[in-house]
Design a protein around this motif. Structure first.
Motif, PDB file in Angstrom:
ATOM      1  N   SER A  10       0.854  -1.189   0.000  1.00 17.13           N
ATOM      2  CA  SER A  10       0.000   0.000   0.000  1.00 17.13           C
ATOM      3  C   SER A  10       0.887   1.235   0.000  1.00 17.13           C
ATOM      4  O   SER A  10       2.059   1.158   0.338  1.00 17.13           O
ATOM      5  N   ILE A  11       0.267   2.360  -0.342  1.00 25.33           N
ATOM      6  CA  ILE A  11       0.991   3.630  -0.288  1.00 25.33           C
ATOM      7  C   ILE A  11       0.261   4.593   0.630  1.00 25.33           C
ATOM      8  O   ILE A  11      -0.913   4.423   0.937  1.00 25.33           O
ATOM      9  N   LEU A  45       6.625   1.363  -1.208  1.00 26.36           N
ATOM     10  CA  LEU A  45       5.819   0.347  -1.885  1.00 26.36           C
ATOM     11  C   LEU A  45       6.695  -0.822  -2.298  1.00 26.36           C
ATOM     12  O   LEU A  45       7.771  -0.636  -2.866  1.00 26.36           O
ATOM     13  N   LEU A  46       6.216  -2.034  -1.999  1.00 31.26           N
ATOM     14  CA  LEU A  46       6.928  -3.245  -2.403  1.00 31.26           C
ATOM     15  C   LEU A  46       6.957  -3.355  -3.920  1.00 31.26           C
ATOM     16  O   LEU A  46       5.936  -3.190  -4.580  1.00 31.26           O
ATOM     17  N   TRP A 153      -3.427  13.332  -4.150  1.00 31.36           N
ATOM     18  CA  TRP A 153      -2.831  12.386  -3.197  1.00 31.36           C
ATOM     19  C   TRP A 153      -3.872  11.379  -2.708  1.00 31.36           C
ATOM     20  O   TRP A 153      -3.625  10.173  -2.697  1.00 31.36           O
ATOM     21  N   ARG A 154      -5.030  11.879  -2.290  1.00 26.42           N
ATOM     22  CA  ARG A 154      -6.050  10.967  -1.745  1.00 26.42           C
ATOM     23  C   ARG A 154      -6.577  10.011  -2.827  1.00 26.42           C
ATOM     24  O   ARG A 154      -6.799   8.830  -2.560  1.00 26.42           O
ATOM     25  N   LEU A 155      -6.794  10.499  -4.039  1.00 27.25           N
ATOM     26  CA  LEU A 155      -7.270   9.608  -5.111  1.00 27.25           C
ATOM     27  C   LEU A 155      -6.214   8.557  -5.437  1.00 27.25           C
ATOM     28  O   LEU A 155      -6.538   7.392  -5.677  1.00 27.25           O
ATOM     29  N   THR A 156      -4.942   8.938  -5.421  1.00 25.18           N
ATOM     30  CA  THR A 156      -3.861   7.985  -5.672  1.00 25.18           C
ATOM     31  C   THR A 156      -3.892   6.873  -4.621  1.00 25.18           C
ATOM     32  O   THR A 156      -3.721   5.698  -4.937  1.00 25.18           O
ATOM     33  N   GLU A 157      -4.135   7.238  -3.375  1.00 23.70           N
ATOM     34  CA  GLU A 157      -4.187   6.250  -2.297  1.00 23.70           C
ATOM     35  C   GLU A 157      -5.411   5.341  -2.413  1.00 23.70           C
ATOM     36  O   GLU A 157      -5.318   4.138  -2.155  1.00 23.70           O
ATOM     37  N   LEU A 158      -6.563   5.909  -2.777  1.00 22.49           N
ATOM     38  CA  LEU A 158      -7.831   5.205  -2.617  1.00 22.49           C
ATOM     39  C   LEU A 158      -8.368   4.504  -3.863  1.00 22.49           C
ATOM     40  O   LEU A 158      -9.146   3.557  -3.739  1.00 22.49           O
ATOM     41  N   LEU A 159      -8.004   4.959  -5.046  1.00 18.08           N
ATOM     42  CA  LEU A 159      -8.540   4.321  -6.254  1.00 18.08           C
ATOM     43  C   LEU A 159      -7.937   2.931  -6.458  1.00 18.08           C
ATOM     44  O   LEU A 159      -6.781   2.689  -6.102  1.00 18.08           O
ATOM     45  N   PRO A 160      -8.718   2.021  -7.043  1.00 17.41           N
ATOM     46  CA  PRO A 160      -8.234   0.641  -7.262  1.00 17.41           C
ATOM     47  C   PRO A 160      -7.322   0.565  -8.495  1.00 17.41           C
ATOM     48  O   PRO A 160      -7.725   0.117  -9.562  1.00 17.41           O
ATOM     49  N   LEU A 161      -6.088   1.006  -8.305  1.00 12.61           N
ATOM     50  CA  LEU A 161      -5.099   1.010  -9.386  1.00 12.61           C
ATOM     51  C   LEU A 161      -4.018  -0.014  -9.072  1.00 12.61           C
ATOM     52  O   LEU A 161      -3.761  -0.306  -7.901  1.00 12.61           O
ATOM     53  N   LYS A 163      -0.237  -1.453  -8.503  1.00 11.97           N
ATOM     54  CA  LYS A 163       0.767  -0.771  -7.694  1.00 11.97           C
ATOM     55  C   LYS A 163       1.808  -0.026  -8.515  1.00 11.97           C
ATOM     56  O   LYS A 163       2.313   0.996  -8.069  1.00 11.97           O
ATOM     57  N   GLU A 164       2.110  -0.499  -9.726  1.00 11.35           N
ATOM     58  CA  GLU A 164       3.065   0.240 -10.560  1.00 11.35           C
ATOM     59  C   GLU A 164       2.490   1.607 -10.939  1.00 11.35           C
ATOM     60  O   GLU A 164       3.201   2.610 -10.951  1.00 11.35           O
ATOM     61  N   GLU A 165       1.194   1.635 -11.236  1.00 12.99           N
ATOM     62  CA  GLU A 165       0.544   2.908 -11.567  1.00 12.99           C
ATOM     63  C   GLU A 165       0.515   3.830 -10.357  1.00 12.99           C
ATOM     64  O   GLU A 165       0.770   5.036 -10.458  1.00 12.99           O
TER      65      GLU A 165
END
Length: 192
Positions: A10-11, A45-46, A153-161, A163-165
């Motif tokens: 997670s980020i 991020l792993l 920032w919040r959308l990057t954390e919460l959207l189902p993307l 992990k590379e994206e």
């Protein structure tokens, strides 16, 4: 700055919050030291490996976080909530004898403040909808829905993307470039 590194799947970004469960001795010791010394650690991020494994490859841009809450969970594990303070670059990293990853990090320049241009007007609405979820509400985050950095920032954390994206979005230093990429990703999700 020499700090513990916490590789996750997670980020978290500045002003974001994430709950964590600690059970491995290396992370319990890390938490104890961080609290005693009033300092944080870096969430990275792993790239490859598992959160609980002793060998993990991780990206070198992450977020320095501070512990804002902790409690004993019903499952007997220690739960903490951390809040992102600043994006950092891991300049050098190594693993201690106890398996804890540590590294020398440099704080990245703050991203420029920016209002949200009209063309991204849908993004704050998407974020408001995500913030209605009980798990997100429990984190008690404040968001300025007119700040391009915070919305991105919040959308990057919460959207189902994947992990590379997510990592590509983390590494961007221009909030409007991030919003543009998020808008494209949302459109792709809606079409898919």
């Amino acid at each position: 700055m020499n700090v513990p590194l916490f590789p996750l799947n997670s980020i978290v970004l500045p002003r974001g919050r994430i709950p964590l469960q600690l059970f491995e001795p290396r992370y319990i010791d890390m938490l104890t030291r961080c609290m005693k010394e009033d300092r944080g650690f870096v969430v990275v991020l792993l790239r490859d490996g598992a959160e609980t494994g002793h060998t993990a490859e991780f990206y070198d841009i992450g977020t320095y976080v501070r512990i804002i809450d902790f409690q004993q969970l019903e499952n007997g594990l220690l739960g903490i909530t951390v809040e992102g303070a600043a994006k950092v670059s891991v300049v050098r990293s190594w693993q201690q004898d106890d398996g804890l990853n540590v590294g020398d990090v440099e704080v990245l320049l703050d991203e420029a403040e920016s209002d949200i241009p009209e063309r991204f007007g849908e993004l704050p609405s998407v974020l408001r909808a995500l913030f209605k979820h009980p798990v997100i509400q429990d984190l008690e985050m404040d968001v300025d829905y007119e700040d391009a950095r915070q919305v991105g920032w919040r959308l990057t954390e919460l959207l189902p993307l994947d992990k590379e994206e997510k990592q590509r979005l983390v590494e961007l230093q221009d909030p409007l470039e991030r919003l543009n990429r998020l808008q494209d990703l949302l459109e792709a999700l809606e079409e898919g």
